[in-house]
Design a protein around this motif. Sequence first.
Motif, mmCIF file in Angstrom:
data_model
loop_
_atom_site.group_PDB
_atom_site.id
_atom_site.type_symbol
_atom_site.label_atom_id
_atom_site.label_comp_id
_atom_site.label_asym_id
_atom_site.label_seq_id
_atom_site.Cartn_x
_atom_site.Cartn_y
_atom_site.Cartn_z
ATOM 1 N N THR A 290 0.620 -1.019 -0.100
ATOM 2 C CA THR A 290 -0.055 -0.185 -0.003
ATOM 3 C C THR A 290 0.773 1.763 -0.009
ATOM 4 O O THR A 290 2.062 1.270 0.815
ATOM 5 C CB THR A 290 -0.803 0.111 1.493
ATOM 6 O OG1 THR A 290 -1.409 -1.087 1.056
ATOM 7 C CG2 THR A 290 -2.112 0.986 1.310
ATOM 8 N N ARG B 159 1.108 4.909 0.262
ATOM 9 C CA ARG B 159 0.195 6.213 0.680
ATOM 10 C C ARG B 159 0.690 8.005 1.205
ATOM 11 O O ARG B 159 2.001 8.025 0.737
ATOM 12 C CB ARG B 159 -0.258 6.364 2.334
ATOM 13 C CG ARG B 159 -2.252 5.051 1.651
ATOM 14 C CD ARG B 159 -2.214 5.332 3.137
ATOM 15 N NE ARG B 159 -3.397 4.661 3.106
ATOM 16 C CZ ARG B 159 -3.796 3.074 3.526
ATOM 17 N NH1 ARG B 159 -2.574 2.593 3.830
ATOM 18 N NH2 ARG B 159 -5.046 2.310 3.323
ATOM 19 N N ALA C 94 -12.335 10.698 6.935
ATOM 20 C CA ALA C 94 -12.133 9.232 5.534
ATOM 21 C C ALA C 94 -10.778 9.090 5.359
ATOM 22 O O ALA C 94 -10.182 10.058 5.149
ATOM 23 C CB ALA C 94 -13.241 9.960 4.973
ATOM 24 N N PRO C 95 -10.286 7.976 5.396
ATOM 25 C CA PRO C 95 -8.653 8.178 4.981
ATOM 26 C C PRO C 95 -8.861 8.471 3.493
ATOM 27 O O PRO C 95 -9.705 8.355 2.693
ATOM 28 C CB PRO C 95 -8.627 6.411 5.166
ATOM 29 C CG PRO C 95 -9.771 5.901 5.050
ATOM 30 C CD PRO C 95 -11.283 6.463 5.721
ATOM 31 N N LYS C 96 -8.192 8.731 2.915
ATOM 32 C CA LYS C 96 -7.159 9.485 1.804
ATOM 33 C C LYS C 96 -6.843 8.074 1.152
ATOM 34 O O LYS C 96 -6.209 6.689 1.198
ATOM 35 C CB LYS C 96 -6.663 10.259 1.743
ATOM 36 C CG LYS C 96 -6.238 11.274 1.947
ATOM 37 C CD LYS C 96 -5.168 12.539 1.673
ATOM 38 C CE LYS C 96 -5.071 13.735 2.228
ATOM 39 N NZ LYS C 96 -4.012 14.452 2.306
ATOM 40 N N PRO C 97 -7.442 7.682 -0.375
ATOM 41 C CA PRO C 97 -6.782 6.910 -0.695
ATOM 42 C C PRO C 97 -5.860 7.376 -1.153
ATOM 43 O O PRO C 97 -5.000 7.865 -1.387
ATOM 44 C CB PRO C 97 -8.058 7.317 -2.594
ATOM 45 C CG PRO C 97 -7.882 8.447 -2.683
ATOM 46 C CD PRO C 97 -8.080 9.303 -0.782
ATOM 47 N N PRO C 98 -4.812 5.788 -1.030
ATOM 48 C CA PRO C 98 -3.890 5.110 -1.356
ATOM 49 C C PRO C 98 -3.280 5.716 -2.728
ATOM 50 O O PRO C 98 -4.004 6.025 -4.135
ATOM 51 C CB PRO C 98 -3.526 3.656 -1.190
ATOM 52 C CG PRO C 98 -5.283 2.895 -1.579
ATOM 53 C CD PRO C 98 -6.270 4.431 -1.095
ATOM 54 N N GLN D 254 -1.822 0.359 -4.609
ATOM 55 C CA GLN D 254 -2.208 -0.657 -3.883
ATOM 56 C C GLN D 254 -1.812 -2.046 -5.079
ATOM 57 O O GLN D 254 -2.691 -2.310 -5.841
ATOM 58 C CB GLN D 254 -3.497 -1.049 -3.283
ATOM 59 C CG GLN D 254 -4.284 -1.425 -1.736
ATOM 60 C CD GLN D 254 -4.523 -1.727 -1.269
ATOM 61 O OE1 GLN D 254 -5.696 -1.020 -2.210
ATOM 62 N NE2 GLN D 254 -4.693 -1.830 -0.045
#
Length: 819
Positions: free
Chosen positions: A260, A262, A274-278, A281
């Motif tokens: 992953t 990031r 909300a987590p940022k999109p990687p 991946q």
Amino acid sequence: MNALTLLAADSVVRTTFQWGRIRAPEDWLLPIAVTALLLGYVWWMYRRDTRALHPALSLFLVLLRTLTFIGLLAVWLQPQWRNEEDVVTPSRVVVLVDSSLSMAEAARDAAPGAASAPAVAASESAGIAPGSRSAEALRLLKSPLLDEIAPRGAETRLGEALAQTLFDQRAAPLSGIVLLSDGGQNTGVEPLDALTRARLDHLPVPPIEAVGLGSSEELKNVRIQDVAAPARTYPNDEFGVKAYLQAQGMAGRTVTVELTWREATAGKPDANAAPKPPLAQLTKQVALPADGKPIGVDFTLKPTQLGRTTVQVSIKNPPADDHNKFDNVLDADVEISERRNKILLFASAATREYQFLRNQLQRILRSDGSKDKEFIVDIYLQTGSEGISQDSSEILPDFPETGAALFDYDCIIAFDPDWRRLTPAQSALLKEWVADKAGGLILVAGRIFTDITARDPALSTIRSLYPVEFGRIFASAGDQLNGTSEPWQLAFTPEGRKSEFLRLADTEAAGLDAWESFPGFYDCYPAKSIKEKSVVLAGLQDPRAPAGGKPNAKFADDGRPYFLVEHAVGAGRVLYVGSGEFWRLRTVNSGYFTRLYTQFVRHVAQARLLRGSKRGVLMVDHDNGRYVLNDIVEVRAQLMDAQAKPLKATDVPLEVSAPDRTSFTVKLQADPALPGNFRGLFPVRLTGPYRLDLVLPDGDRDLLTRRLQVRVPNKESDDVRLNAVLLRRLAEATGGAYYEGVDGALAGIGSAATPAAGTPAAGAAIAPPTSLVSRLLDKTRITPRLARPVSLWDNQWTMIVLCSLMCLEWLIRRLVKLA
């Protein structure tokens, strides 16, 4: 492996009377005969002289003269008190406690309720987890020796520990050696060979009472051993990430390895956000190899934006019987930057090392194979003339004279320069560049101008940058490493073995192996000592010295010159090299020389690469952020206030987030010698990722962040099973006993070799032993020793008595007119 010596003893003193001149009965004959003749003469003389006197007076005079002669005889015989003391050499028991990292594993016979709550808390504070093998050793010792047995060793040298103990205790009466270990032996002399060698050297070998800690059952585990990724790369450049997996007891199984990628986050992640999109991946299926054999998993990434990123490789959904879940994730930080490393090569003359490095740095292209180079290389050659041709970006006519010119460089590599040609202002500017601007300086010593640097009073500013101290005299032309005809190999210290920038291969296991095939160096400028807080990475090993010497931080004291030494100067880092001979690595592999200097540059210039904030930089002593369990992490920060001046504060708080989601605060203390610089230490007690967050204390929310990764070294994690066979053989070979765990040692459950006359033969009969304590027989040795005698005649009272007798006799003789 730590040794604890237990002993107890009392001393006994006996006092007797004796005559100093009498050694045998016949020694009395001469003094008695002489005294008898003298007394006979005295009696005859007084009988003739005192016929006219009263018989009582005559007898009194005879008595006075007789007592005088008897007193003189006593003085001649030297009466004295003789003190005889029994020197008691107490019986000793040496306790060898394995303090390697495998002792942090769970103990098979751990008794959770055996220790009190305070003991559990104390052991945890020292890094000894309740239920671990070290905690079991502590339970048997019943001693507060926490720091001595806390597991922190990266390898187990059981044989060397036994050999050193037998040598150190060669003159002591040993009851036995109590060995508390899991039997791991992964480097150094074999234990049984150490016993054989000790007997050949006529050293006494006492019984070894071995207590096996741990379980003989195979522990199944899969882990991410290492992640190799570039520390810095460029937009649109494809780069490779290679993860190394290692398994134990899981050969043939298939696992999913996930990468992953990031953006690196500053501070703690917000659980509500909300987590940022990687950025990417990727997953791959991997068949696990045989036990202990690493396997590489390759990924390819292509950055499209600038900034700091984190590559995380993990084992997705690990098997249920994987006994350690913390080693299934490993991170690596990658900086995406358009800025290339700018290097200044500064040399007094065009040495071979300088020429090879100049050519190689100019040829290192970006990872995509384009013509853009990774390094911008400028040159200042002091012996160069106007119009010379050099393969470089720019040829400087002089050392930079302004901050604008100097502060643009990330690293300066100085090959034995003539520092006298720098003005005081240029020297001060160089120190400011290192200390305040986080510059990286590599100092290569030589035989021409380093002598002058060592002794010229005007160069004190330059000398303050060196991590070593020089003598104030010329280096002797006859010192042991001045153009020697036989090469000396590098001897790495423990700190050097852990430094990844010294490795010539990607993996930890093979990283330093390449140095074994390198013949060595023929020269090294002699440094007198190292400065406080300097770290010795390597010295040179005399090929004529006995094999098996242990590298340490005092190379100069045992004949091994300092060769690689580093220290921090403010925010910057300085690396000292004893001579410019790394070009000889090309005889082993043409790529080693380039790789090593590339790693040197990235290491010393790490702080320049980490400057993500105008307010300062946060650094750790391992530039790649990789540590092993129970390492001490040194954190340094170079901070500015809102006016871009060194921050004034007594300390700054650093918040450390551990892998188990707990956190604690470390106070970074101000360095009084370097304004704006702060330093602190803390141990890492858990495997997994750590996060360091430093918030500036003046209200500015600018945050400095670093990530660390803690793991168990290869040698200590390859096989953590109890090696009961080895421990039992050690006990049998010495007439000792083997016990299965602490409870077995206390109750006498285990096996013992039945001692025969002398050393028991291999395969001796096995019988149940008694408890460990009862087997430790008293071997106390008592040796009589005569103390200095106490004289009874050599004093003023003896003289007074004798003089009084003679004066009284003379006075009486005068009164009766005999004198």
